[in-house]
Design a protein around this motif. Structure first.
Motif, PDB file in Angstrom:
ATOM      1  N   ARG A 187      -2.105  14.993   1.562  1.00 49.15           N
ATOM      2  CA  ARG A 187      -1.018  14.684   0.631  1.00 49.15           C
ATOM      3  C   ARG A 187      -1.539  14.645  -0.807  1.00 49.15           C
ATOM      4  NH1 ARG A 187       1.654   8.990   1.696  1.00 49.15           N
ATOM      5  NH2 ARG A 187      -0.272   8.306   0.732  1.00 49.15           N
TER       6      ARG A 187
ATOM      7  N   ASN B 123      -2.067   5.301   4.297  1.00 46.59           N
ATOM      8  CA  ASN B 123      -0.696   4.893   4.016  1.00 46.59           C
ATOM      9  C   ASN B 123       0.264   6.073   3.982  1.00 46.59           C
ATOM     10  OD1 ASN B 123      -1.745   5.998   1.743  1.00 46.59           O
ATOM     11  ND2 ASN B 123      -1.167   4.367   0.348  1.00 46.59           N
TER      12      ASN B 123
ATOM     13  N   PHE C 185       3.701   7.876   4.442  1.00 44.25           N
ATOM     14  CA  PHE C 185       5.038   7.287   4.354  1.00 44.25           C
ATOM     15  C   PHE C 185       5.679   7.323   5.737  1.00 44.25           C
ATOM     16  CE2 PHE C 185       4.628   9.199  -0.050  1.00 44.25           C
ATOM     17  CZ  PHE C 185       4.119   8.028  -0.577  1.00 44.25           C
TER      18      PHE C 185
ATOM     19  N   ARG D 111      -1.545  10.266 -13.114  1.00 44.56           N
ATOM     20  CA  ARG D 111      -1.657  10.151 -11.658  1.00 44.56           C
ATOM     21  C   ARG D 111      -1.373  11.467 -10.966  1.00 44.56           C
ATOM     22  NH1 ARG D 111       1.938   5.058 -12.126  1.00 44.56           N
ATOM     23  NH2 ARG D 111       0.461   3.688 -13.169  1.00 44.56           N
ATOM     24  N   SER D 112      -0.648  12.357 -11.627  1.00 51.55           N
ATOM     25  CA  SER D 112      -0.426  13.650 -10.989  1.00 51.55           C
ATOM     26  C   SER D 112      -1.650  14.541 -11.144  1.00 51.55           C
ATOM     27  CB  SER D 112       0.825  14.314 -11.567  1.00 51.55           C
ATOM     28  OG  SER D 112       0.597  14.670 -12.897  1.00 51.55           O
TER      29      SER D 112
ATOM     30  N   VAL E  78       2.224   8.395 -15.324  1.00 50.72           N
ATOM     31  CA  VAL E  78       2.716   9.255 -14.248  1.00 50.72           C
ATOM     32  C   VAL E  78       2.036  10.623 -14.310  1.00 50.72           C
ATOM     33  CG1 VAL E  78       4.753  10.433 -13.364  1.00 50.72           C
ATOM     34  CG2 VAL E  78       4.914   8.042 -14.045  1.00 50.72           C
TER      35      VAL E  78
ATOM     36  N   LEU F 283       7.718  15.505  -6.047  1.00 50.59           N
ATOM     37  CA  LEU F 283       7.797  14.611  -7.205  1.00 50.59           C
ATOM     38  C   LEU F 283       7.588  15.367  -8.509  1.00 50.59           C
ATOM     39  CD1 LEU F 283       5.849  11.467  -6.004  1.00 50.59           C
ATOM     40  CD2 LEU F 283       8.279  11.646  -6.472  1.00 50.59           C
TER      41      LEU F 283
ATOM     42  N   ASN G 259      -6.934   6.113 -12.594  1.00 52.00           N
ATOM     43  CA  ASN G 259      -5.589   6.684 -12.477  1.00 52.00           C
ATOM     44  C   ASN G 259      -4.517   5.698 -12.947  1.00 52.00           C
ATOM     45  OD1 ASN G 259      -5.648   4.928 -10.331  1.00 52.00           O
ATOM     46  ND2 ASN G 259      -4.695   6.322  -8.873  1.00 52.00           N
TER      47      ASN G 259
ATOM     48  N   PHE H 174      -6.527   5.786  -0.197  1.00 51.57           N
ATOM     49  CA  PHE H 174      -6.730   4.344  -0.139  1.00 51.57           C
ATOM     50  C   PHE H 174      -7.558   3.925   1.068  1.00 51.57           C
ATOM     51  CE2 PHE H 174      -3.140   5.092  -2.789  1.00 51.57           C
ATOM     52  CZ  PHE H 174      -3.146   4.092  -3.728  1.00 51.57           C
TER      53      PHE H 174
ATOM     54  N   GLU I 276      11.286   6.888  -8.746  1.00 54.00           N
ATOM     55  CA  GLU I 276      10.945   7.793  -7.632  1.00 54.00           C
ATOM     56  C   GLU I 276      10.259   7.029  -6.507  1.00 54.00           C
ATOM     57  OE1 GLU I 276      10.301  11.998 -10.055  1.00 54.00           O
ATOM     58  OE2 GLU I 276       8.676  10.551  -9.932  1.00 54.00           O
TER      59      GLU I 276
ATOM     60  N   GLU J  19       1.895   1.541  -3.727  1.00 53.66           N
ATOM     61  CA  GLU J  19       0.784   2.086  -4.509  1.00 53.66           C
ATOM     62  C   GLU J  19       0.537   3.548  -4.163  1.00 53.66           C
ATOM     63  OE1 GLU J  19      -2.651  -0.455  -4.241  1.00 53.66           O
ATOM     64  OE2 GLU J  19      -1.874  -1.540  -5.986  1.00 53.66           O
ATOM     65  N   GLY J  20       0.718   3.886  -2.889  1.00 49.93           N
ATOM     66  CA  GLY J  20       0.541   5.276  -2.486  1.00 49.93           C
ATOM     67  C   GLY J  20       1.493   6.194  -3.235  1.00 49.93           C
ATOM     68  N   ALA J  21       2.748   5.756  -3.350  1.00 52.03           N
ATOM     69  CA  ALA J  21       3.740   6.566  -4.055  1.00 52.03           C
ATOM     70  C   ALA J  21       3.392   6.661  -5.537  1.00 52.03           C
ATOM     71  CB  ALA J  21       5.135   5.973  -3.866  1.00 52.03           C
ATOM     72  N   LEU J  22       3.002   5.526  -6.124  1.00 53.87           N
ATOM     73  CA  LEU J  22       2.655   5.551  -7.549  1.00 53.87           C
ATOM     74  C   LEU J  22       1.447   6.452  -7.794  1.00 53.87           C
ATOM     75  CD1 LEU J  22       3.096   1.808  -8.569  1.00 53.87           C
ATOM     76  CD2 LEU J  22       4.568   3.726  -9.161  1.00 53.87           C
ATOM     77  N   ALA J  23       0.438   6.333  -6.907  1.00 52.75           N
ATOM     78  CA  ALA J  23      -0.775   7.117  -7.082  1.00 52.75           C
ATOM     79  C   ALA J  23      -0.504   8.611  -6.953  1.00 52.75           C
ATOM     80  CB  ALA J  23      -1.827   6.697  -6.056  1.00 52.75           C
ATOM     81  N   LEU J  24       0.601   8.929  -6.306  1.00 51.80           N
ATOM     82  CA  LEU J  24       0.959  10.335  -6.124  1.00 51.80           C
ATOM     83  C   LEU J  24       1.663  10.878  -7.362  1.00 51.80           C
ATOM     84  CD1 LEU J  24       0.347  11.876  -3.596  1.00 51.80           C
ATOM     85  CD2 LEU J  24       2.633  11.412  -2.771  1.00 51.80           C
ATOM     86  N   GLY J  25       1.891  10.002  -8.333  1.00 50.69           N
ATOM     87  CA  GLY J  25       2.536  10.456  -9.562  1.00 50.69           C
ATOM     88  C   GLY J  25       4.031  10.197  -9.569  1.00 50.69           C
ATOM     89  N   ALA J  26       4.471   9.221  -8.778  1.00 52.57           N
ATOM     90  CA  ALA J  26       5.886   8.885  -8.781  1.00 52.57           C
ATOM     91  C   ALA J  26       6.187   7.941  -9.936  1.00 52.57           C
ATOM     92  CB  ALA J  26       6.282   8.224  -7.465  1.00 52.57           C
ATOM     93  N   THR J  27       7.341   8.132 -10.555  1.00 51.04           N
ATOM     94  CA  THR J  27       7.791   7.125 -11.518  1.00 51.04           C
ATOM     95  C   THR J  27       8.283   5.929 -10.709  1.00 51.04           C
ATOM     96  OG1 THR J  27      10.049   7.942 -11.503  1.00 51.04           O
ATOM     97  CG2 THR J  27       8.568   8.903 -13.118  1.00 51.04           C
TER      98      THR J  27
ATOM     99  N   ASN K 140       0.828  -1.216   0.000  1.00 53.70           N
ATOM    100  CA  ASN K 140       0.000   0.000   0.000  1.00 53.70           C
ATOM    101  C   ASN K 140       0.861   1.266   0.000  1.00 53.70           C
ATOM    102  OD1 ASN K 140       0.801  -0.181   2.661  1.00 53.70           O
ATOM    103  ND2 ASN K 140      -1.155   0.500   3.486  1.00 53.70           N
ATOM    104  N   LEU K 141       2.104   1.146   0.506  1.00 51.84           N
ATOM    105  CA  LEU K 141       3.013   2.294   0.404  1.00 51.84           C
ATOM    106  C   LEU K 141       3.485   2.469  -1.028  1.00 51.84           C
ATOM    107  CD1 LEU K 141       5.225   1.950   3.604  1.00 51.84           C
ATOM    108  CD2 LEU K 141       3.300   3.483   3.193  1.00 51.84           C
TER     109      LEU K 141
ATOM    110  N   ARG L 259      12.884   5.280  -4.541  1.00 49.15           N
ATOM    111  CA  ARG L 259      13.650   6.196  -3.705  1.00 49.15           C
ATOM    112  C   ARG L 259      12.805   6.729  -2.539  1.00 49.15           C
ATOM    113  NH1 ARG L 259      15.192  11.260  -6.782  1.00 49.15           N
ATOM    114  NH2 ARG L 259      13.152  11.640  -5.897  1.00 49.15           N
ATOM    115  N   LEU L 260      11.536   6.942  -2.839  1.00 48.76           N
ATOM    116  CA  LEU L 260      10.638   7.565  -1.859  1.00 48.76           C
ATOM    117  C   LEU L 260      10.216   6.572  -0.778  1.00 48.76           C
ATOM    118  CD1 LEU L 260       9.224  10.396  -1.809  1.00 48.76           C
ATOM    119  CD2 LEU L 260       7.233   9.271  -2.769  1.00 48.76           C
ATOM    120  N   VAL L 261       9.946   5.342  -1.167  1.00 49.68           N
ATOM    121  CA  VAL L 261       9.318   4.391  -0.252  1.00 49.68           C
ATOM    122  C   VAL L 261      10.174   3.156  -0.005  1.00 49.68           C
ATOM    123  CG1 VAL L 261       7.346   2.904   0.061  1.00 49.68           C
ATOM    124  CG2 VAL L 261       7.022   5.126  -0.963  1.00 49.68           C
TER     125      VAL L 261
END
Lengths: 397, 258
Positions: free
Chosen positions: B161, B94, B96, B83-84, B80, B111, B50, B90, A293, A282-290, A279-280, A296-298
């Motif tokens: 976030r 979650n 970080f 999604r931005s 990407v 990001l 998304n 969720f 990224e 997916e959280g990063a991806l959903a935020l628009g991370a490549t 879920n972390l 690196r982020l998670v």
């Protein structure tokens, strides 16, 4: 590897054993409130617990009070147990002896295992200290390799060990973490599994085989490359010539070591990366991370402590590695040199001991054991360092 | 603030089809609730919007999703980038865990490659946390880990976030199912205020919640296990709950199954 693992495990046990023991004992006593009240008057005898384990723990005094407070904290259970009528109590007691015997047996076995390891560690340390001491205390005559004094022998070898292992890790750590990231997060499942299996096989190859491979395959293969590099890039201090014609240099030894420790880094990293909660990710991806990224982020922050542990374990193995280095490298005595490509190379502690022990006698033997003690101290230091690094930042989820 | 159109969207996990032919028109600045029994594909449908669905190995999507008329699923679209523009919250909060509260809020902003002066960053954090109704509780502990917050606070942190990057659409996948009633009420209240700035799509198992907060409701269902989920009925929340046109909708709302 075994050298390091032997050190790692006992240290862990030694540090944790008292706490674990007291927890174990306490937990066991409060596990059954009926029994806890019963045992209150005749504790050790009734429980069949020899007083020894309790003394082993650092806080034997706490056992009594904590049992009391835990009982107080759960009055409902004790009350209901006290209120329970006779047959129930009898059946509970009837159920006890068999289970209890098993508990005692298991506790004895595990305790024996723990004590044995601690004793083994203690005896190794005592052996190293007692047998090594004369080499430092005694006259500087009769040392191995005609060393003028013990430190002239120790420092260059210690440097050699650290230098070769450091180089090996500089290669193995990024490659190993890269393999782990690739096999878990990027590769398709089947390819990832296949990659993981082949890495595990790499770990099973004996170090003599790596030594042979380094000596007969890798060294001749890289020798021309070394000459080329020394020719063109010789102005870089580390890479200055003349290059070794045989290719048996510190760099080759480091490469062999890197291949040897790669599975350790890769498989430990793979396990911790696999444990990063999805879920972390997916959280990063959903935020628009490549993907990078997201890693690196998670992933890296979450897996950091496990990766560090893997790298430190690998460093321990590299430091203790004897055979492969001894076969590839023909050391020049007392040399401290950062040159990677020359035919004069520093030796390492472990391979020096292995090469000189068969013909050693008298003080020479003591000097070699002293070197063993020094290596032990170094790996111990690295282990403690790893422990402080491994503490994760932030909370856990 | 965007118009979202789904046209004949089907989603697959390998050979298994989870969603079949869903066409749905989602109005800007409204809350659309997706309801239906477990396994009917509502979450999967949400995750196609998304393009998170396709990150699962073997998963794929067919059909058309358009955001303000722009093709989201086509080859010319970058997931990407999508999604931005489409934020997501969720089911399980979650945040970080290795980051502080303010770092969490700023994660998405960073990001985007935007470099923020410390002052600007503070403003973004304050604005987002205020919008997520979390500012009062966290303003004195912005540098502390987000993992120390309660479940409801963590979920609001995730909302902060998501909206810190000012997306056009906010997807919420059962955002309250792991929360207590008080936290649920806080999130619902928040959803209603978010509606003025964002197009919100929320998947929920809680019919009362759908009835309370949403403007539009879409009911999805599945005939039996192994069959793909379909859209049964879609309309304004008031009419769907008061005068459903399909028997399946009627039965579900009445609590006969699901």
């Amino acid at each position: 590897m075994t050298a390091f693992a032997d050190q790692l495990l006992p240290v862990e046990l030694e540090e944790r054993a008292p706490d674990d023991l007291s927890q174990l004992l306490t937990a066991d006593r409060v596990a059954d409130p009926v029994d806890a009240s019963r045992a209150a008057d005749a504790q050790p005898a009734a429980r069949g617990v020899p007083p020894k384990p309790a003394e082993q723990s650092e806080q034997p005094v706490q056992l009594g009070p904590s049992t009391q407070s835990d009982r107080a904290a759960r009055p409902d259970r004790s009350d209901s147990a006290a209120r329970a009528d006779q047959p129930v109590q009898r059946s509970a007691r009837a159920g006890r002896p068999g289970r209890n015997l098993g508990d005692i047996g298991w506790r004895g076995l595990t305790l024996a295992a723990a004590v044995t390891t601690v004793l083994a560690l203690g005896s190794v340390m005592a052996f190293l200290a007692l047998e090594g001491a004369p080499a430092v205390a005694g006259d500087a005559t009769d040392l191995p390799a005609q060393a003028p004094d013990i430190w002239a022998l120790t420092w260059p070898l210690l440097f050699g060990s650290a230098w070769v292992s450091g180089l090996a890790l500089a290669v193995a750590a990024p490659v190993g973490v890269g393999i782990a990231l690739f096999s878990v997060l990027i590769a398709r499942r089947r390819l990832g599994g296949w990659l993981g299996a082949s890495i595990d096989i790499l770990a099973a190859v004996p170090s003599v085989v790596y030594g042979l491979w380094g000596l007969t395959v890798l060294a001749p293969l890289v020798a021309p490359a070394y000459a080329w590099v020394a020719d063109r890039l010789g102005w870089i201090p580390f890479l200055a010539g003349p290059a070794s014609a045989t290719g048996r240099t510190v760099l080759t030894a480091a490469m062999v070591l890197a291949v040897m420790v790669l599975p350790l880094v890769a498989s430990l990293s793979r396990e911790v990366i696999r444990l990063v909660p999805s879920n972390l990710i997916e959280g990063a991806l959903a935020l628009g991370a490549t993907r990078w990224e997201m890693i690196r982020l998670v992933v890296l922050p979450q897996a950091r402590s496990g990766i560090t542990a893997g790298v430190m374990l690998a460093l321990g193995r590299a430091l203790g590695e004897t055979m492969a280095v001894a076969m590839v490298l023909s050391p020049t005595p007392f040399l401290i040199s950062f040159h990677l490509l020359r035919s004069e190379n520093p030796g390492t502690v472990a391979s020096f001991i292995a090469q000189n022990f068969p013909e050693a006698h008298g003080l020479e033997t003591n000097a070699l054991i002293w070197l063993g003690l020094v290596l032990f101290a170094l790996t111990f230091l690295i282990n403690s360092l790893a422990r402080t690094l491994v503490r994760p930042k932030g909370g856990t989820t | 603030m965007s118009h979202l159109q789904l046209d004949r969207v089907s989603a697959y996990y390998g050979a298994f089809q989870a969603v079949a032919d869903v066409s749905l028109n989602i109005e800007p600045c409204s809350i659309t609730a997706l309801i239906g029994p477990s396994g009917c594909g509502k979450s999967t449908l949400l995750r196609t919007i998304n393009r998170l669905h396709e990150t699962i190995p073997g998963a794929r999507v067919t059909g058309d999703v358009r955001l303000n008329g722009q093709d989201v699923l086509g080859p010319g679209s970058d997931p990407v980038e999508v999604r931005s523009r489409v934020g997501m919250v969720f089911q399980r909060a979650n945040p970080f865990p290795t980051m502080s509260i303010s770092e969490n809020v700023l994660a998405g902003v960073k990001l985007r490659g935007r470099r923020l002066a410390p002052k600007q960053a503070e403003q973004v954090v304050e604005r987002s946390l205020k919008a997520a109704n979390l500012w009062q509780e966290t303003k004195d502990r912005l540098k502390k880990s987000g993992a120390g917050l309660s479940g409801g606070q963590q979920q609001r942190l995730c909302i902060a976030r998501a909206i810190a990057v000012q997306p056009e659409v906010l997807l919420m996948d059962e955002p309250c199912s792991a929360l207590d009633p008080a936290s649920t009420a806080a999130i619902e209240e928040l959803m209603v205020t978010l509606k003025s700035d964002y197009t919100v799509v929320v998947v929920t198992h809680n019919l009362a919640q759908a009835a309370r907060v949403s403007d539009q409701t879409a009911f999805m269902s599945v005939d039996r296990a192994g069959q793909p989920g379909r859209l049964i009925e879609h309309g304004s929340t008031v009419s769907l709950f008061n005068a459903p046109t399909q028997t399946a909708t009627c039965d579900y709302i009445a609590g006969k199954f699901g």
